[in-house]
Structure formats: structure tokens, C-alpha cells
Write an enzyme that holds these catalytic residues in place. Structure first.
Site, PDB file in Angstrom:
ATOM      1  N   GLU A 119      45.895  -6.464  13.016  1.00 22.36           N
ATOM      2  CA  GLU A 119      44.948  -5.367  13.171  1.00 22.36           C
ATOM      3  C   GLU A 119      45.381  -4.231  13.872  1.00 22.36           C
ATOM      4  OE1 GLU A 119      42.391  -9.119  13.429  1.00 22.36           O
ATOM      5  OE2 GLU A 119      44.206  -8.450  14.384  1.00 22.36           O
ATOM      6  N   GLU A 153      42.424  -5.510   8.689  1.00 20.49           N
ATOM      7  CA  GLU A 153      41.478  -6.620   8.964  1.00 20.49           C
ATOM      8  C   GLU A 153      41.426  -7.551   7.946  1.00 20.49           C
ATOM      9  OE1 GLU A 153      39.562  -7.364  11.751  1.00 20.49           O
ATOM     10  OE2 GLU A 153      39.116  -5.593  12.940  1.00 20.49           O
ATOM     11  N   ASP A 185      29.564  12.398  -2.761  1.00 25.92           N
ATOM     12  CA  ASP A 185      29.381  11.530  -1.787  1.00 25.92           C
ATOM     13  C   ASP A 185      30.989  11.141  -1.297  1.00 25.92           C
ATOM     14  OD1 ASP A 185      28.722   9.700   0.233  1.00 25.92           O
ATOM     15  OD2 ASP A 185      27.824   8.260  -1.333  1.00 25.92           O
ATOM     16  N   HIS A 219      28.166   9.652   2.934  1.00 23.72           N
ATOM     17  CA  HIS A 219      26.854   9.155   3.722  1.00 23.72           C
ATOM     18  C   HIS A 219      27.256   8.286   4.638  1.00 23.72           C
ATOM     19  CE1 HIS A 219      26.923   5.576   0.687  1.00 23.72           C
ATOM     20  NE2 HIS A 219      26.506   4.960   1.833  1.00 23.72           N
ATOM     21  N   SER A 236      29.558   0.328   1.549  1.00 25.90           N
ATOM     22  CA  SER A 236      29.473   1.665   1.319  1.00 25.90           C
ATOM     23  C   SER A 236      30.894   2.370   1.872  1.00 25.90           C
ATOM     24  CB  SER A 236      28.214   2.387   2.165  1.00 25.90           C
ATOM     25  OG  SER A 236      27.094   2.200   1.455  1.00 25.90           O
TER      26      SER A 236
END
EC number: 3.4.21.4
Length: 243
Positions: free
Chosen positions: A82, A72, A104, A60, A197
Site C-alpha cells: 500500500e 490495496e 460525473d 459525486h 462509485s
């Protein structure tokens, strides 16, 4: 209605109820060297580095082109650790269902290999599925408030247990597939949230979950739902081999 844990920040507005860490604490710097920030001009999802050229995230979180930010800690500052690498391929699971959020999971191939060091490293795929009760580490830059929004610059960490299938199914009757696990606390107060997410759930040093969805964040009786990574070892290995 299902609120996705999609860290899609468009200005100050989140398009979905995404998962961010609530009830956790700032991680020690470089203590989660496998986490990545997916960026398209802003942080929108997390992911996990599984080889020097492949990242696992949530389907998603898909965008056709993604800048993967590794090493990070404070995403608002340049700290010298980084590595910013663009995607060369973004591959969603062919069985992904955007309504049910089954399957997902997605893979991102980096356009060039990451340099592995103390701040950037891989997390192993699971050797098996972790049992209910196993304590896991969830991390991300997602929202830290269950009501309102506060998106931290510093990476947040939360330890939480895998819940039983019975607890998961009672929270979300008819919505939990064999490819999902619940992780968190039935009493609420600690959870992932918008912006988390796609990020990692690591149990005993292995990637067992990907932040996927939930009803709100940190709400009583509604734990976070995660993609069950142990079901996808073959898909991950076959996809990498073919690409």
C-alpha cells in the site's frame, strides 16, 4: 427516483444506493494495479490512477480532503504493497450536475507522486470510444448484495459488456446524456453497487468508464450507468496541465 452508486458508509448505513460489485469474483492480487480506494476514515469510493500524481473518480464522490490508498487488495489489512497519499487538489468538472449526474467526473491531484511498481500502476486514457458489445473489467470494494449489504475486504472484479445506446435509453428514458454509457446485463444479477462509485471500467486496457449511478444494483432491466471517459480526454489533459 435515482439511487446513486455512492459508497458512503456511515457506520453500517449507506447514505445512497451506491454501486458495489455483485455477481463478480475476488480479483487476483495486484491484477488491477490502477485502482485506488478513496478514504476519509473509511472507504467511500474508488478511483483510477492515470499518472503518478493524478486520479480520476466520480464528481459525486467529492470531498475537500481525501486520503488516496494505492496498492490495496484487502482493505482491512496491511499487506506491504500500500501507499497512502493525501490529496492536494480535488477538482470536479465544472459542468457536473448533482441532480442529473451529467459530467460525473473529477480529478484528484496527489500531494506527492506515487511510486509505480507491480502493485501500483497507471491505466491509459481512451484512444477512442469503445463500441457496444466490448467486454470491460469493472472492479471495486462495493456492496456484493442487491438486497441487504455485504461490503467485502477483498477487491472484486466483474467482466461486463458495454450496452447499446438503445438499451441504455430504454432502461432510463430521458435520463441518459451523451456523457453516459450503460455497462452490464439487462437480465440483472451482475453489476456495480454502493461503494464502487468512482471506480474504473477498463475495456481493452483503457479507462472507458467511471462508476456513476443506477436504479438499485443488479436489477433486471436496470444496468449500471457510467461516465463516458472518452468524452473527457481534453478536459483531463487541460486540467492536469493547468494544475
Amino acid at each position: 427516483m435515482k439511487f446513486l452508486l455512492l459508497c458512503v458508509l456511515l457506520g453500517a448505513a449507506a447514505a445512497f444506493d451506491d454501486d458495489k460489485i455483485i455477481g463478480g469474483a475476488t480479483c487476483a492480487k495486484s491484477s488491477v494495479p490502477y485502482i485506488v480506494s478513496l478514504n476519509s476514515g473509511y472507504h467511500f469510493c474508488g478511483g483510477s490512477l492515470i499518472t503518478n500524481q493524478w486520479v480520476v473518480s466520480a464528481a459525486h464522490c467529492y470531498k475537500a480532503s481525501i486520503q488516496v490508498r494505492l496498492g490495496e487488495h484487502n482493505i482491512a489489512l496491511s499487506e506491504g504493497t500500500e501507499q497512502f497519499i493525501s490529496s492536494s487538489k480535488v477538482i470536479r468538472h465544472s459542468g457536473y450536475n448533482s441532480y442529473t449526474l451529467d459530467n460525473d467526473i473529477m480529478l484528484i491531484k496527489l500531494s506527492s507522486p506515487a511510486s509505480l511498481n507491480a502493485a501500483v500502476n497507471t491505466v491509459p486514457l481512451p484512444s477512442g470510444c469503445s463500441a457496444a458489445g466490448t467486454s470491460c473489467l469493472i472492479s471495486g470494494w462495493g456492496n456484493t448484495l442487491s438486497n441487504g449489504s455485504n461490503y467485502p475486504d477483498l477487491l472484486q472484479c466483474l467482466n461486463a459488456p458495454i450496452l447499446t445506446n438503445a438499451q441504455c435509453n430504454s432502461a432510463y428514458p430521458g435520463e441518459i446524456t451523451a456523457n453516459m454509457i450503460c455497462v452490464g446485463y439487462m437480465e440483472g444479477g451482475k453489476d456495480s453497487c454502493q461503494g464502487d462509485s468512482g471506480g474504473p471500467v477498463v475495456c481493452n486496457g483503457q479507462l472507458q468508464g467511471v462508476v456513476s449511478w443506477g436504479y438499485g444494483c443488479a436489477m433486471r432491466n436496470y444496468p449500471g450507468v457510467y461516465t463516458k471517459v472518452c468524452n473527457y480526454n481534453a478536459w483531463i489533459q487541460n486540467t492536469i496541465a493547468a494544475n
